[in-house]
Structure formats: C-alpha cells, structure tokens
Design a protein around this motif. Structure first.
Motif, PDB file in Angstrom:
ATOM      1  N   ILE A 196       0.818  -1.212   0.000  1.00  0.00           N
ATOM      2  CA  ILE A 196       0.000   0.000   0.000  1.00  0.00           C
ATOM      3  C   ILE A 196       0.857   1.270   0.000  1.00  0.00           C
ATOM      4  O   ILE A 196       0.443   2.309  -0.496  1.00  0.00           O
ATOM      5  CB  ILE A 196      -1.014  -0.021   1.160  1.00  0.00           C
ATOM      6  CG1 ILE A 196      -2.170   0.924   0.859  1.00  0.00           C
ATOM      7  CG2 ILE A 196      -0.353   0.279   2.487  1.00  0.00           C
ATOM      8  CD1 ILE A 196      -3.396   0.655   1.686  1.00  0.00           C
ATOM      9  N   LEU A 237       1.232   3.254  -3.192  1.00  0.00           N
ATOM     10  CA  LEU A 237       0.205   4.200  -3.603  1.00  0.00           C
ATOM     11  C   LEU A 237       0.683   5.629  -3.378  1.00  0.00           C
ATOM     12  O   LEU A 237       0.435   6.517  -4.190  1.00  0.00           O
ATOM     13  CB  LEU A 237      -1.095   3.936  -2.848  1.00  0.00           C
ATOM     14  CG  LEU A 237      -2.328   4.673  -3.324  1.00  0.00           C
ATOM     15  CD1 LEU A 237      -2.624   4.368  -4.796  1.00  0.00           C
ATOM     16  CD2 LEU A 237      -3.526   4.276  -2.484  1.00  0.00           C
ATOM     17  N   LEU A 285      -3.506  -3.908  -3.701  1.00  0.00           N
ATOM     18  CA  LEU A 285      -2.628  -3.353  -2.677  1.00  0.00           C
ATOM     19  C   LEU A 285      -2.705  -4.186  -1.400  1.00  0.00           C
ATOM     20  O   LEU A 285      -3.788  -4.619  -0.997  1.00  0.00           O
ATOM     21  CB  LEU A 285      -3.012  -1.902  -2.379  1.00  0.00           C
ATOM     22  CG  LEU A 285      -2.937  -0.951  -3.581  1.00  0.00           C
ATOM     23  CD1 LEU A 285      -3.447   0.425  -3.197  1.00  0.00           C
ATOM     24  CD2 LEU A 285      -1.516  -0.873  -4.116  1.00  0.00           C
ATOM     25  N   LYS A 328      -1.430  -4.670   2.772  1.00  0.00           N
ATOM     26  CA  LYS A 328      -0.996  -4.007   4.006  1.00  0.00           C
ATOM     27  C   LYS A 328      -0.569  -5.106   4.964  1.00  0.00           C
ATOM     28  O   LYS A 328      -1.353  -6.009   5.258  1.00  0.00           O
ATOM     29  CB  LYS A 328      -2.142  -3.188   4.599  1.00  0.00           C
ATOM     30  CG  LYS A 328      -1.749  -2.416   5.832  1.00  0.00           C
ATOM     31  CD  LYS A 328      -2.906  -1.557   6.298  1.00  0.00           C
ATOM     32  CE  LYS A 328      -2.501  -0.771   7.528  1.00  0.00           C
ATOM     33  NZ  LYS A 328      -3.616   0.056   8.000  1.00  0.00           N
ATOM     34  N   ALA A 387      -5.566  -5.488   0.972  1.00  0.00           N
ATOM     35  CA  ALA A 387      -6.220  -4.347   1.593  1.00  0.00           C
ATOM     36  C   ALA A 387      -7.240  -3.689   0.669  1.00  0.00           C
ATOM     37  O   ALA A 387      -8.335  -3.347   1.089  1.00  0.00           O
ATOM     38  CB  ALA A 387      -5.189  -3.312   2.038  1.00  0.00           C
TER      39      ALA A 387
END
Length: 86
Positions: free
Chosen positions: A7, A10, A29, A31, A36
């Motif tokens: 993540i 991003l 993504l 986490k 996530a």
C-alpha cells in the motif's frame, strides 16, 4: 500481468500505479502482507458496475408495477429452493 503492490506504493509510486490502471489493469494493494484494496480506473469500474446498475433500475421499475411484497426471509427461502432445485 497481475499487479500486487504494498500500500505504501500508492503514495511513493503513484505514477507507476496510475499508468497500470490507465491500461485497464487493476492493482491489488497489500498491508502487512494481506490484501487491503484494489485500485482501478474509473472506466474499468464503470464497466464492471454499469450492468449491475441497469439491472437494479429494471428491478425497481418491475417492483413499481407489481405491488406484491415479500420479506427478506421469504425471498431467501425462494432463492435457496431455486438453487437447490426444489
């Protein structure tokens, strides 16, 4: 090719992710090693949801024409019977 990224990408590599989703591919993504969220282009999202929205609009119109109502329990019972072939 399947794109799975942490993540943090991003924030740190936004332009890379943006270029992938502009090509129509989603980016998954993670986490802490777990899924996530998914990032996708607005065009791809619309493609996935337009038919669903159309079907919901049809259902609303049909419901307006038919005043019969059932509870959610009755509806799910009917669906279970249909799925199970009874």
């Amino acid at each position: 090719m399947l794109q799975i990224r942490p993540i943090s990408d991003l924030r740190n590599k936004f332009t890379e992710i943006e270029s992938v989703v502009k090509e129509g591919e989603p980016v998954y993504l993670t986490k802490n090693g777990y899924g996530a969220m998914v990032v996708m282009s607005l065009e791809k999202f619309a493609e996935l949801t337009d038919e669903l929205e159309f079907k919901l609009d049809e259902a609303d119109k049909s419901a307006d024409l038919d005043k019969k109502r059932v509870t959610h329990d009755e509806m799910f019972d009917q669906l279970r019977r249909h799925i199970n072939g009874k």
